[in-house]
Design a protein around this motif. Structure first.
Motif, PDB file in Angstrom:
ATOM      1  N   ASN A  96       0.804  -1.216   0.000  1.00 38.22           N
ATOM      2  CA  ASN A  96       0.000   0.000   0.000  1.00 38.22           C
ATOM      3  C   ASN A  96       0.836   1.264   0.000  1.00 38.22           C
ATOM      4  OD1 ASN A  96      -2.371  -1.474  -0.008  1.00 38.22           O
ATOM      5  ND2 ASN A  96      -2.585  -1.421   2.212  1.00 38.22           N
ATOM      6  N   ASN A  97       2.151   1.127  -0.114  1.00 36.63           N
ATOM      7  CA  ASN A  97       3.059   2.282  -0.094  1.00 36.63           C
ATOM      8  C   ASN A  97       2.916   3.108   1.174  1.00 36.63           C
ATOM      9  OD1 ASN A  97       4.389   1.738  -2.459  1.00 36.63           O
ATOM     10  ND2 ASN A  97       3.030   2.994  -3.714  1.00 36.63           N
ATOM     11  N   ILE A  98       2.771   2.460   2.300  1.00 38.97           N
ATOM     12  CA  ILE A  98       2.649   3.146   3.588  1.00 38.97           C
ATOM     13  C   ILE A  98       3.982   3.032   4.320  1.00 38.97           C
ATOM     14  CG2 ILE A  98       1.397   3.272   5.762  1.00 38.97           C
ATOM     15  CD1 ILE A  98      -0.844   1.675   4.355  1.00 38.97           C
ATOM     16  N   THR A  99       4.531   4.157   4.735  1.00 35.74           N
ATOM     17  CA  THR A  99       5.772   4.174   5.504  1.00 35.74           C
ATOM     18  C   THR A  99       5.607   5.127   6.673  1.00 35.74           C
ATOM     19  OG1 THR A  99       6.735   5.968   4.214  1.00 35.74           O
ATOM     20  CG2 THR A  99       7.169   3.735   3.443  1.00 35.74           C
ATOM     21  N   GLY A 100       6.507   5.047   7.638  1.00 36.27           N
ATOM     22  CA  GLY A 100       6.473   5.963   8.759  1.00 36.27           C
ATOM     23  C   GLY A 100       6.994   5.325  10.027  1.00 36.27           C
ATOM     24  N   VAL A 101       6.894   6.080  11.108  1.00 37.35           N
ATOM     25  CA  VAL A 101       7.381   5.624  12.404  1.00 37.35           C
ATOM     26  C   VAL A 101       6.197   5.495  13.357  1.00 37.35           C
ATOM     27  CG1 VAL A 101       8.913   6.127  14.338  1.00 37.35           C
ATOM     28  CG2 VAL A 101       9.572   6.805  12.029  1.00 37.35           C
ATOM     29  N   VAL A 102       6.076   4.305  13.940  1.00 37.06           N
ATOM     30  CA  VAL A 102       5.042   4.040  14.936  1.00 37.06           C
ATOM     31  C   VAL A 102       5.719   4.037  16.302  1.00 37.06           C
ATOM     32  CG1 VAL A 102       3.347   2.383  15.782  1.00 37.06           C
ATOM     33  CG2 VAL A 102       3.716   2.645  13.319  1.00 37.06           C
ATOM     34  N   TYR A 103       5.192   4.813  17.236  1.00 37.94           N
ATOM     35  CA  TYR A 103       5.732   4.855  18.591  1.00 37.94           C
ATOM     36  C   TYR A 103       4.862   3.986  19.493  1.00 37.94           C
ATOM     37  CZ  TYR A 103       8.736   8.634  17.107  1.00 37.94           C
ATOM     38  OH  TYR A 103       9.693   9.368  16.464  1.00 37.94           O
ATOM     39  N   VAL A 104       5.505   3.031  20.155  1.00 34.09           N
ATOM     40  CA  VAL A 104       4.800   2.081  21.007  1.00 34.09           C
ATOM     41  C   VAL A 104       5.283   2.256  22.444  1.00 34.09           C
ATOM     42  CG1 VAL A 104       4.314  -0.359  21.427  1.00 34.09           C
ATOM     43  CG2 VAL A 104       4.689   0.441  19.090  1.00 34.09           C
ATOM     44  N   THR A 105       4.340   2.337  23.377  1.00 37.12           N
ATOM     45  CA  THR A 105       4.682   2.374  24.798  1.00 37.12           C
ATOM     46  C   THR A 105       4.297   1.042  25.418  1.00 37.12           C
ATOM     47  OG1 THR A 105       2.558   3.282  25.469  1.00 37.12           O
ATOM     48  CG2 THR A 105       4.309   4.858  24.995  1.00 37.12           C
ATOM     49  N   TYR A 106       5.077   0.621  26.410  1.00 34.84           N
ATOM     50  CA  TYR A 106       4.785  -0.613  27.122  1.00 34.84           C
ATOM     51  C   TYR A 106       5.455  -0.558  28.480  1.00 34.84           C
ATOM     52  CZ  TYR A 106       9.436  -1.945  25.471  1.00 34.84           C
ATOM     53  OH  TYR A 106      10.788  -1.966  25.194  1.00 34.84           O
ATOM     54  N   VAL A 107       5.034  -1.451  29.359  1.00 38.60           N
ATOM     55  CA  VAL A 107       5.569  -1.514  30.713  1.00 38.60           C
ATOM     56  C   VAL A 107       6.204  -2.886  30.917  1.00 38.60           C
ATOM     57  CG1 VAL A 107       4.989  -1.495  33.174  1.00 38.60           C
ATOM     58  CG2 VAL A 107       3.872   0.111  31.610  1.00 38.60           C
ATOM     59  N   VAL A 108       7.419  -2.896  31.455  1.00 45.19           N
ATOM     60  CA  VAL A 108       8.046  -4.134  31.899  1.00 45.19           C
ATOM     61  C   VAL A 108       7.731  -4.241  33.384  1.00 45.19           C
ATOM     62  CG1 VAL A 108      10.207  -5.388  32.215  1.00 45.19           C
ATOM     63  CG2 VAL A 108       9.870  -3.973  30.175  1.00 45.19           C
ATOM     64  N   ASP A 109       6.952  -5.278  33.752  1.00 44.80           N
ATOM     65  CA  ASP A 109       6.498  -5.393  35.137  1.00 44.80           C
ATOM     66  C   ASP A 109       7.581  -5.976  36.053  1.00 44.80           C
ATOM     67  OD1 ASP A 109       6.496  -8.150  34.719  1.00 44.80           O
ATOM     68  OD2 ASP A 109       4.312  -8.337  34.704  1.00 44.80           O
ATOM     69  N   LYS A 110       7.222  -6.190  37.305  1.00 38.27           N
ATOM     70  CA  LYS A 110       8.178  -6.657  38.319  1.00 38.27           C
ATOM     71  C   LYS A 110       8.768  -8.023  37.997  1.00 38.27           C
ATOM     72  CE  LYS A 110       5.877  -4.219  42.070  1.00 38.27           C
ATOM     73  NZ  LYS A 110       5.198  -4.369  43.355  1.00 38.27           N
ATOM     74  N   ASP A 111       8.080  -8.791  37.140  1.00 43.18           N
ATOM     75  CA  ASP A 111       8.547 -10.131  36.778  1.00 43.18           C
ATOM     76  C   ASP A 111       9.293 -10.155  35.448  1.00 43.18           C
ATOM     77  OD1 ASP A 111       7.348 -11.267  39.089  1.00 43.18           O
ATOM     78  OD2 ASP A 111       5.407 -11.254  38.052  1.00 43.18           O
ATOM     79  N   GLY A 112       9.413  -8.991  34.788  1.00 41.17           N
ATOM     80  CA  GLY A 112      10.103  -8.923  33.501  1.00 41.17           C
ATOM     81  C   GLY A 112       9.196  -9.166  32.309  1.00 41.17           C
ATOM     82  N   ASN A 113       7.894  -9.220  32.535  1.00 41.43           N
ATOM     83  CA  ASN A 113       6.932  -9.421  31.447  1.00 41.43           C
ATOM     84  C   ASN A 113       6.491  -8.087  30.860  1.00 41.43           C
ATOM     85  OD1 ASN A 113       6.790 -12.267  31.940  1.00 41.43           O
ATOM     86  ND2 ASN A 113       5.510 -11.806  33.707  1.00 41.43           N
ATOM     87  N   ILE A 114       6.181  -8.089  29.572  1.00 42.90           N
ATOM     88  CA  ILE A 114       5.695  -6.877  28.915  1.00 42.90           C
ATOM     89  C   ILE A 114       4.189  -6.794  29.084  1.00 42.90           C
ATOM     90  CG2 ILE A 114       5.391  -5.742  26.696  1.00 42.90           C
ATOM     91  CD1 ILE A 114       8.116  -6.721  25.912  1.00 42.90           C
ATOM     92  N   THR A 115       3.725  -5.632  29.559  1.00 45.32           N
ATOM     93  CA  THR A 115       2.296  -5.393  29.762  1.00 45.32           C
ATOM     94  C   THR A 115       1.951  -4.007  29.238  1.00 45.32           C
ATOM     95  OG1 THR A 115       2.630  -4.460  31.971  1.00 45.32           O
ATOM     96  CG2 THR A 115       2.249  -6.843  31.842  1.00 45.32           C
TER      97      THR A 115
END
Length: 70
Positions: free
Chosen positions: A1-20
């Motif tokens: 589709n000729n789509i380009t760009g930068v996507v900004y993603v936020t996430y949290v690494v919890d106390k156990d090292g898991n991504i939430t």
């Protein structure tokens, strides 16, 4: 589709090292946003942040750049 760009993603690494709490902070197009979310959710191997010797959750924001080859 000729789509380009930068996507900004936020996430949290919890106390156990898991991504939430994976969310799009700034998106480009729904198809790119969904792919960025999928990729971030597959990341493993994080160690939790530490403060005063205790594991604590840490929030991250990363840019994911989509470009067309050719």
């Amino acid at each position: 589709n000729n789509i380009t760009g930068v996507v900004y993603v936020t996430y949290v690494v919890d106390k156990d090292g898991n991504i939430t709490k994976v969310e799009i902070a700034r998106g480009v197009h729904p198809s790119l946003d969904n792919e960025a979310l999928r990729v971030v959710k597959t990341i493993t191997g994080y160690k939790p942040g530490r403060q005063r010797g205790k594991a604590v959750p840490v929030e991250f924001t990363i840019p994911i750049r989509f470009t067309l080859a050719g």
